[in-house]
Design a protein around this motif. Structure first.
Motif, PDB file in Angstrom:
ATOM      1  N   PRO A   1       2.566  -2.969   4.272  1.00 17.01           N
ATOM      2  CA  PRO A   1       3.057  -1.632   4.590  1.00 17.01           C
ATOM      3  C   PRO A   1       2.269  -0.546   3.865  1.00 17.01           C
ATOM      4  N   GLY A   2       2.068   0.560   4.550  1.00 18.05           N
ATOM      5  CA  GLY A   2       1.398   1.700   3.950  1.00 18.05           C
ATOM      6  C   GLY A   2       2.339   2.546   3.111  1.00 18.05           C
ATOM      7  N   LYS A   3       1.756   3.253   2.149  1.00 19.72           N
ATOM      8  CA  LYS A   3       2.528   4.125   1.267  1.00 19.72           C
ATOM      9  C   LYS A   3       2.113   5.573   1.528  1.00 19.72           C
ATOM     10  N   GLY A   4       2.845   6.221   2.399  1.00 20.86           N
ATOM     11  CA  GLY A   4       2.534   7.588   2.770  1.00 20.86           C
ATOM     12  C   GLY A   4       3.580   8.103   3.735  1.00 20.86           C
ATOM     13  N   PRO A   5       3.483   9.362   4.141  1.00 19.56           N
ATOM     14  CA  PRO A   5       4.516   9.942   5.000  1.00 19.56           C
ATOM     15  C   PRO A   5       4.554   9.352   6.406  1.00 19.56           C
TER      16      PRO A   5
ATOM     17  N   LEU B   1     -10.300  -4.061  -0.146  1.00 20.20           N
ATOM     18  CA  LEU B   1     -10.258  -2.954   0.807  1.00 20.20           C
ATOM     19  C   LEU B   1      -8.831  -2.556   1.153  1.00 20.20           C
ATOM     20  N   ILE B   2      -7.953  -3.535   1.341  1.00 20.64           N
ATOM     21  CA  ILE B   2      -6.608  -3.249   1.845  1.00 20.64           C
ATOM     22  C   ILE B   2      -5.862  -2.225   0.983  1.00 20.64           C
ATOM     23  N   PRO B   3      -5.821  -2.370  -0.348  1.00 24.91           N
ATOM     24  CA  PRO B   3      -5.075  -1.365  -1.134  1.00 24.91           C
ATOM     25  C   PRO B   3      -5.612   0.045  -0.964  1.00 24.91           C
ATOM     26  N   ARG B   4      -6.909   0.180  -0.743  1.00 21.60           N
ATOM     27  CA  ARG B   4      -7.497   1.506  -0.553  1.00 21.60           C
ATOM     28  C   ARG B   4      -7.083   2.130   0.775  1.00 21.60           C
ATOM     29  N   LEU B   5      -6.673   1.293   1.717  1.00 17.64           N
ATOM     30  CA  LEU B   5      -6.205   1.782   3.010  1.00 17.64           C
ATOM     31  C   LEU B   5      -4.693   1.989   3.031  1.00 17.64           C
ATOM     32  N   THR B   6      -3.956   1.104   2.381  1.00 15.83           N
ATOM     33  CA  THR B   6      -2.496   1.205   2.417  1.00 15.83           C
ATOM     34  C   THR B   6      -1.952   2.201   1.398  1.00 15.83           C
TER      35      THR B   6
ATOM     36  N   PRO C   1      -3.825   5.058  -0.459  1.00 15.20           N
ATOM     37  CA  PRO C   1      -4.979   5.863  -0.896  1.00 15.20           C
ATOM     38  C   PRO C   1      -4.701   6.704  -2.131  1.00 15.20           C
ATOM     39  N   ALA C   2      -3.445   7.122  -2.345  1.00 19.01           N
ATOM     40  CA  ALA C   2      -3.140   7.945  -3.521  1.00 19.01           C
ATOM     41  C   ALA C   2      -3.440   7.204  -4.812  1.00 19.01           C
ATOM     42  N   ARG C   3      -3.299   5.891  -4.799  1.00 19.18           N
ATOM     43  CA  ARG C   3      -3.593   5.083  -5.996  1.00 19.18           C
ATOM     44  C   ARG C   3      -5.056   5.201  -6.402  1.00 19.18           C
ATOM     45  N   PHE C   4      -5.917   5.562  -5.442  1.00 20.45           N
ATOM     46  CA  PHE C   4      -7.350   5.653  -5.710  1.00 20.45           C
ATOM     47  C   PHE C   4      -7.833   7.095  -5.625  1.00 20.45           C
ATOM     48  N   GLY C   5      -6.903   8.028  -5.796  1.00 21.97           N
ATOM     49  CA  GLY C   5      -7.262   9.434  -5.803  1.00 21.97           C
ATOM     50  C   GLY C   5      -7.321  10.083  -4.447  1.00 21.97           C
ATOM     51  N   GLY C   6      -6.857   9.376  -3.406  1.00 21.19           N
ATOM     52  CA  GLY C   6      -6.894   9.918  -2.056  1.00 21.19           C
ATOM     53  C   GLY C   6      -5.594  10.572  -1.651  1.00 21.19           C
ATOM     54  N   ASP C   7      -5.516  10.922  -0.380  1.00 21.07           N
ATOM     55  CA  ASP C   7      -4.369  11.626   0.181  1.00 21.07           C
ATOM     56  C   ASP C   7      -3.417  10.604   0.808  1.00 21.07           C
ATOM     57  N   PRO C   8      -2.142  10.575   0.401  1.00 22.81           N
ATOM     58  CA  PRO C   8      -1.205   9.625   1.009  1.00 22.81           C
ATOM     59  C   PRO C   8      -1.031   9.840   2.505  1.00 22.81           C
TER      60      PRO C   8
ATOM     61  N   GLN D   1     -18.932  -2.847  -0.457  1.00 15.03           N
ATOM     62  CA  GLN D   1     -18.685  -1.418  -0.677  1.00 15.03           C
ATOM     63  C   GLN D   1     -17.285  -1.045  -0.173  1.00 15.03           C
ATOM     64  N   PRO D   2     -16.231  -1.598  -0.780  1.00  9.29           N
ATOM     65  CA  PRO D   2     -14.883  -1.339  -0.248  1.00  9.29           C
ATOM     66  C   PRO D   2     -14.471   0.122  -0.307  1.00  9.29           C
ATOM     67  N   GLU D   3     -14.849   0.843  -1.357  1.00  9.05           N
ATOM     68  CA  GLU D   3     -14.452   2.246  -1.460  1.00  9.05           C
ATOM     69  C   GLU D   3     -15.149   3.092  -0.404  1.00  9.05           C
ATOM     70  N   ALA D   4     -16.449   2.866  -0.214  1.00 14.71           N
ATOM     71  CA  ALA D   4     -17.186   3.649   0.783  1.00 14.71           C
ATOM     72  C   ALA D   4     -16.674   3.355   2.187  1.00 14.71           C
ATOM     73  N   LEU D   5     -16.403   2.092   2.484  1.00 16.12           N
ATOM     74  CA  LEU D   5     -15.886   1.744   3.804  1.00 16.12           C
ATOM     75  C   LEU D   5     -14.505   2.349   4.014  1.00 16.12           C
ATOM     76  N   ALA D   6     -13.639   2.249   3.014  1.00 15.66           N
ATOM     77  CA  ALA D   6     -12.293   2.805   3.134  1.00 15.66           C
ATOM     78  C   ALA D   6     -12.341   4.311   3.382  1.00 15.66           C
ATOM     79  N   GLU D   7     -13.200   5.003   2.686  1.00 14.09           N
ATOM     80  CA  GLU D   7     -13.295   6.457   2.856  1.00 14.09           C
ATOM     81  C   GLU D   7     -13.741   6.811   4.267  1.00 14.09           C
ATOM     82  N   ASP D   8     -14.698   6.048   4.821  1.00  8.89           N
ATOM     83  CA  ASP D   8     -15.155   6.354   6.172  1.00  8.89           C
ATOM     84  C   ASP D   8     -14.073   6.051   7.206  1.00  8.89           C
ATOM     85  N   VAL D   9     -13.330   4.979   7.001  1.00  7.71           N
ATOM     86  CA  VAL D   9     -12.223   4.661   7.907  1.00  7.71           C
ATOM     87  C   VAL D   9     -11.166   5.757   7.851  1.00  7.71           C
ATOM     88  N   ARG D  10     -10.816   6.177   6.633  1.00  6.87           N
ATOM     89  CA  ARG D  10      -9.810   7.230   6.494  1.00  6.87           C
ATOM     90  C   ARG D  10     -10.276   8.523   7.167  1.00  6.87           C
TER      91      ARG D  10
END
Length: 381
Positions: A85-89, A110-115, A117-124, A364-373
């Protein structure tokens, strides 16, 4: 109905693997460069020694079991998948698909960076709920004697998993290798179900003679393609014509299995010849061990058999779903936009990545996650 479960390899299977590794019998090294004719003998010896004496399968098994896992007993196969499950609105459902010689172990970073993102400094608001299956015929999506599958069936089974079993009428897709061509197939024949698809490998027709009056950029691709077809497709020929024969060697010999897969890790990653600069021994061996313990290496070959014995799997109408592409510099083949546009009719994002190769989710899990997001962010509106 999906059944949640925890994966545990029996102790006796781990002991059997160690015993086999203790009796390994290696070929003599070929003359010249140690990688010139295939996998280096010294590299295999070092990896096998570590597999026997230093690698801890239970650690990697625990990393997999940290994610919610499920199985469905279908008439044609057992289907295994992670459903995180994702953690976001408003998490977007995302089908995440690996290829060969990969597995769900590719995605554990990769999965935690997608589910989350706030944990890695991204936008939920960019969160996804991730469904990451073992492709039908791979890993725990395999049982002895089951049906073999091509990419067409894989695309249909996984689209049904998402929109039928799990109740996501529309969903996002991301894939590499066979996962990328399954995503493209979905984007052609199940486009009404897709929010969009993101790939880190673009599949286009691979016939150098089909390109008329190529541009300089297209000529570079044609030369790369010609070299690949002439020098790098031996594995495709045997996996695509005699998969059963090869299965005996790689199901019985862990060293043979490691040598077969290690060569691809080195050749297809952005490692400059030093594979451990891109992929750690533990990451490689977790993936190799998963093939070993599930005994699914033979079944994993069949997308190659069907690809060789069937028509091109993308209809002439092309891939009509919105498409994003992350072009990693050391991917096996990188078609230019002018060629990709002939198959993918709605490319909305094309990112030239700074570093990475075929195993992008591991390299490159972080770079891939950022491009997917970033790609799907535009499709959430």
């Amino acid at each position: 109905m999906p059944q949640q479960f925890t994966y545990r390899v029996p102790d006796e299977d781990i002991a059997d693997l160690a015993a086999r590794l203790g009796r390994m019998r290696l070929p003599d090294p070929a003359p010249g460069d140690p990688w010139a004719y295939g996998t280096s003998v010294d590299a295999v010896r070092a990896l096998a020694d570590y597999w026997r004496d230093g690698f801890d399968w239970r650690v990697e098994e625990a990393r997999l079991n940290a994610f919610p896992q499920f199985r469905i007993a279908r008439p044609d196969c057992d289907l295994h998948f992670l459903h995180v499950p994702g953690k976001g609105p408003a998490p977007m459902p995302l089908l995440l698909m690996h290829g060969w010689p990969g597995s769900v172990f590719e995605f554990l970073d990769l999965i935690p960076r997608l589910t989350d993102p706030a944990r890695f400094g991204g936008d939920p608001a960019d969160a996804f709920t991730v469904v990451a299956p073992s492709l039908p015929g791979y890993g725990l999506s395999f049982r002895p004697g089951q049906t073999r599958f091509g990419v067409e069936e894989i695309a249909d089974i996984l689209a049904d998993l998402m929109s039928g079993t799990l109740g996501y009428p529309r969903f996002a897709v991301q894939g590499g290798d066979w996962g990328a061509i399954a995503a493209a197939r979905m984007g052609a024949v199940h486009a009404d179900r897709l929010i969009g698809l993101h790939v880190n490998m673009l599949f286009v027709r691979r016939d150098p003679a089909a390109f008329v009056d190529p541009t300089p950029e297209e000529r570079v691709f044609i030369d790369e393609l010609t070299h690949f077809l002439n020098e790098e497709t031996g594995y495709q020929w045997i996996q695509g014509t005699r998969p059963q024969t090869l299965s005996f060697a790689l199901t019985d010999s862990p060293v043979g299995l490691a040598a077969w897969i290690l060569e691809k890790f080195r050749a297809w990653s952005d490692c400059g010849g030093d594979v451990e600069s891109a992929l750690s021994r533990d990451r490689m061996l977790a993936n190799i061990s998963f093939y070993w313990f599930t005994r699914a290496i033979g079944s994993s070959f069949y997308p190659y058999w069907f690809r060789r014995h069937r028509p091109w799997p993308i209809p002439d109408s092309g891939v009509t779903a919105p498409t994003g592409y992350a072009a990693f510099p050391r991917e096996i083949l990188k078609p230019p936009r002018s060629i990709a546009d002939k198959t993918f009719t709605d490319i909305r994002r094309w990112t030239e990545m700074a570093k990475g190769g075929h195993f992008a989710a591991m390299e490159q899990p972080e770079a891939l996650a950022e491009d997917v997001r970033a790609f799907f962010r535009e499709l959430r509106r």
